[in-house]
Scaffold this motif. Structure first.
Motif, PDB file in Angstrom:
ATOM      1  N   SER A  64       0.844  -0.960   0.081  1.00 42.89           N
ATOM      2  CA  SER A  64       0.031   0.073  -0.026  1.00 42.89           C
ATOM      3  C   SER A  64       0.908   1.343  -0.017  1.00 42.89           C
ATOM      4  O   SER A  64       0.516   2.208   0.561  1.00 42.89           O
ATOM      5  CB  SER A  64      -0.868   0.090   1.216  1.00 42.89           C
ATOM      6  OG  SER A  64      -1.735  -1.278   1.240  1.00 42.89           O
ATOM      7  N   GLY A  65       1.903   1.300  -0.810  1.00 49.13           N
ATOM      8  CA  GLY A  65       2.544   2.377  -0.914  1.00 49.13           C
ATOM      9  C   GLY A  65       3.520   2.770  -0.187  1.00 49.13           C
ATOM     10  O   GLY A  65       4.240   3.608   0.304  1.00 49.13           O
ATOM     11  N   SER A  66       3.750   1.719   1.021  1.00 53.85           N
ATOM     12  CA  SER A  66       4.899   1.771   2.102  1.00 53.85           C
ATOM     13  C   SER A  66       5.987   0.876   2.143  1.00 53.85           C
ATOM     14  O   SER A  66       5.612  -0.331   2.088  1.00 53.85           O
ATOM     15  CB  SER A  66       4.209   1.797   3.475  1.00 53.85           C
ATOM     16  OG  SER A  66       5.086   2.091   4.387  1.00 53.85           O
ATOM     17  N   LEU A  67       7.046   1.087   2.468  1.00 55.60           N
ATOM     18  CA  LEU A  67       8.278   0.104   2.728  1.00 55.60           C
ATOM     19  C   LEU A  67       8.161  -0.395   4.231  1.00 55.60           C
ATOM     20  O   LEU A  67       7.985   0.335   4.996  1.00 55.60           O
ATOM     21  CB  LEU A  67       9.587   0.913   2.561  1.00 55.60           C
ATOM     22  CG  LEU A  67      10.707  -0.169   3.107  1.00 55.60           C
ATOM     23  CD1 LEU A  67      11.017  -1.091   1.738  1.00 55.60           C
ATOM     24  CD2 LEU A  67      12.148   0.748   3.142  1.00 55.60           C
ATOM     25  N   SER A 299       7.277  13.780  -7.864  1.00 54.64           N
ATOM     26  CA  SER A 299       7.847  12.558  -7.259  1.00 54.64           C
ATOM     27  C   SER A 299       6.766  12.247  -6.285  1.00 54.64           C
ATOM     28  O   SER A 299       6.043  13.047  -5.316  1.00 54.64           O
ATOM     29  CB  SER A 299       9.094  13.113  -6.451  1.00 54.64           C
ATOM     30  OG  SER A 299       9.348  11.818  -5.714  1.00 54.64           O
ATOM     31  N   PHE A 300       6.417  10.912  -6.285  1.00 59.47           N
ATOM     32  CA  PHE A 300       5.625  10.255  -5.121  1.00 59.47           C
ATOM     33  C   PHE A 300       6.411   9.245  -4.617  1.00 59.47           C
ATOM     34  O   PHE A 300       6.442   7.967  -4.567  1.00 59.47           O
ATOM     35  CB  PHE A 300       4.337   9.633  -5.670  1.00 59.47           C
ATOM     36  CG  PHE A 300       3.376  10.425  -6.330  1.00 59.47           C
ATOM     37  CD1 PHE A 300       2.153  11.066  -5.518  1.00 59.47           C
ATOM     38  CD2 PHE A 300       3.274  10.891  -7.806  1.00 59.47           C
ATOM     39  CE1 PHE A 300       1.038  12.038  -5.936  1.00 59.47           C
ATOM     40  CE2 PHE A 300       2.309  11.825  -8.300  1.00 59.47           C
ATOM     41  CZ  PHE A 300       1.401  12.332  -7.535  1.00 59.47           C
ATOM     42  N   PRO A 301       7.381   9.930  -3.219  1.00 63.60           N
ATOM     43  CA  PRO A 301       8.201   8.749  -2.809  1.00 63.60           C
ATOM     44  C   PRO A 301       7.340   7.821  -2.130  1.00 63.60           C
ATOM     45  O   PRO A 301       6.319   7.929  -1.558  1.00 63.60           O
ATOM     46  CB  PRO A 301       9.027  10.002  -1.729  1.00 63.60           C
ATOM     47  CG  PRO A 301       8.046  10.974  -1.642  1.00 63.60           C
ATOM     48  CD  PRO A 301       7.284  11.199  -2.918  1.00 63.60           C
ATOM     49  N   ASP A 302       7.754   6.650  -1.967  1.00 57.24           N
ATOM     50  CA  ASP A 302       7.420   5.642  -1.084  1.00 57.24           C
ATOM     51  C   ASP A 302       7.344   5.826   0.584  1.00 57.24           C
ATOM     52  O   ASP A 302       8.316   6.441   0.751  1.00 57.24           O
ATOM     53  CB  ASP A 302       8.151   4.148  -1.341  1.00 57.24           C
ATOM     54  CG  ASP A 302       8.352   3.691  -2.906  1.00 57.24           C
ATOM     55  OD1 ASP A 302       7.224   3.961  -3.357  1.00 57.24           O
ATOM     56  OD2 ASP A 302       8.965   2.863  -3.006  1.00 57.24           O
ATOM     57  N   MET A 303       6.230   5.644   0.844  1.00 56.14           N
ATOM     58  CA  MET A 303       6.128   6.057   2.271  1.00 56.14           C
ATOM     59  C   MET A 303       6.989   5.160   3.182  1.00 56.14           C
ATOM     60  O   MET A 303       7.353   4.056   2.813  1.00 56.14           O
ATOM     61  CB  MET A 303       4.574   5.878   2.948  1.00 56.14           C
ATOM     62  CG  MET A 303       3.638   6.668   2.058  1.00 56.14           C
ATOM     63  SD  MET A 303       1.820   6.617   2.626  1.00 56.14           S
ATOM     64  CE  MET A 303       1.468   4.908   1.900  1.00 56.14           C
TER      65      MET A 303
END
Length: 381
Positions: A64-67, A299-303
């Motif tokens: 869900s977009g997060s490491l 940029s949409f950095p990974d959360m």
């Protein structure tokens, strides 16, 4: 001179810049081997270069977009990478390189030092312990140990190459934290990219055009689908979305006419040159490619990915683009896209970065650095 280039295979950014360096070294008459694993190894082999299998060093897991740091640590431990040093030692014994360049692959550095082979480390982040700061006490303790480990590595290598613009223009500067005595051993080469704008034919794309390099599979899928929603709000702006090989574009039954989805682009640079804007996570190599081509970045950095978030912050603060979040509503994303396409000041700034990248000519600069090292000059071709 025989040169072995070790590559961290988590993402193709490391791979792409190492191929760029390898091409320069081959053109200079050196014998070059690449040490890689997984998709990175397959990618290099498709390019026709000599590639050797190395054990993976780290596995990144997210959702869900997060490491997810905990799951990444567990996955790395399960992969059995602790025994990898012995495989690398055997590989070095068999290939007998004169020098090693290791791109963020620390097992390669350790093996090279054990074998007493000169080694350069290429990194765009030296504060990896920041990944662990938001965790509990056990993770913060691991972060402290990792900081000690990397500090020892930085002191042992023959040189550290940062494939970024020199200070104060360095995009990854918030990810760099070296001890004072190490700074004299750091070389800012400039962006190390696979191709330069003047060597690329522009793709025939409808204008204005936005190239999205956010894959549509796994934890980045939410922002991928949101970009499609954004495209529906203004159909005068055209998009090419690179989804990755794990997503079939046919699953999108209501795709607007101004959106094209490609599973895989063998050469994305013609698309990059034809675009007014790149949408990407906060990966360092993608930002370097965009700026080398004079293209702004949204940029949409990974959360929870501190390195990507820091890169995106610099892009935003320096006026090379904008940083947004996965939660940003479509209307706000569209406003940012319009701004980055139309703002002449932003385009002048990224145009200046393009010229600086061309003047620095990173691949050639690194080649000369390696050849001029007094400790190995006698090994030159």
């Amino acid at each position: 001179m025989k040169i072995l280039v070790f590559i961290c295979g988590e993402g193709l950014g490391h791979t792409s810049r190492c191929i760029a360096l390898g091409q320069e070294l081959l053109a200079a008459g050196h014998e070059v081997y690449f040490g890689a694993y997984g998709y990175s190894k397959e990618f290099i082999e498709r390019k026709g270069y000599q590639t050797l299998e190395i054990p993976p060093e780290i596995k990144l897991v997210g959702e869900s977009g997060s490491l997810n740091l905990k799951k990444s640590i567990i996955a790395t431990l399960k992969s059995g990478t602790a025994s990898g040093i012995f495989k690398v030692l055997n590989l070095l014994k068999e290939t007998k390189p004169d020098i090693v360049v290791s791109d963020s692959y620390f097992t390669g550095v350790i093996g090279s030092k054990v074998r007493r082979i000169p080694v350069y480390l290429m990194v765009n982040q030296s504060n990896m312990e920041d990944f662990f700061k938001k965790g509990g006490m056990p993770l913060r303790a691991i972060g402290g140990l990792i900081k000690h480990f990397y500090s020892c590595i930085f002191r042992k290598v023959d040189g550290i190459i940062v494939p970024d613009f020199p200070m104060p223009y360095t995009v990854c500067r918030r990810n760099l934290a070296f001890e004072t005595e190490i700074t004299k051993n750091i070389f800012f080469s400039g962006p190390l990219v696979l191709k330069r704008s003047d060597n690329v034919k522009t793709a025939n794309l409808q204008k204005p055009h936005v190239l999205s390099l956010i894959g549509g599979f796994g934890y980045r899928k939410p922002i991928f689908t949101k970009i499609i929603e954004v495209a529906k709000l203004d159909r005068s702006i055209n998009y090419t979305l690179l989804s990755g090989p794990n997503l079939d574009p046919a699953v999108f039954s209501d795709l607007p006419e101004n959106v094209t989805i490609e599973c895989f682009i063998d050469d994305q640079f013609p698309y990059l040159k034809a675009s007014e804007l790149v949408i990407a996570p906060g990966g360092h190599s993608t930002i370097m490619e965009a700026l080398t081509f004079g293209i702004p970045v949204l940029s949409f950095p990974d959360m929870n990915h501190s390195e990507q978030e820091s890169n995106a912050d610099v892009v935003d603060s320096e006026g090379y683009g904008r940083r947004l979040a996965y939660s940003t509503p479509p209307e706000q994303i569209l406003n940012s896209i319009r701004e980055l396409i139309e703002d002449k000041k932003i385009h002048r700034k990224v145009g200046n970065m393009k010229k600086m990248s061309e003047d620095l000519n990173a691949a050639s600069a690194i080649q000369k650095l390696i050849e001029s090292n007094s400790s190995i000059s006698k090994l030159k071709v």
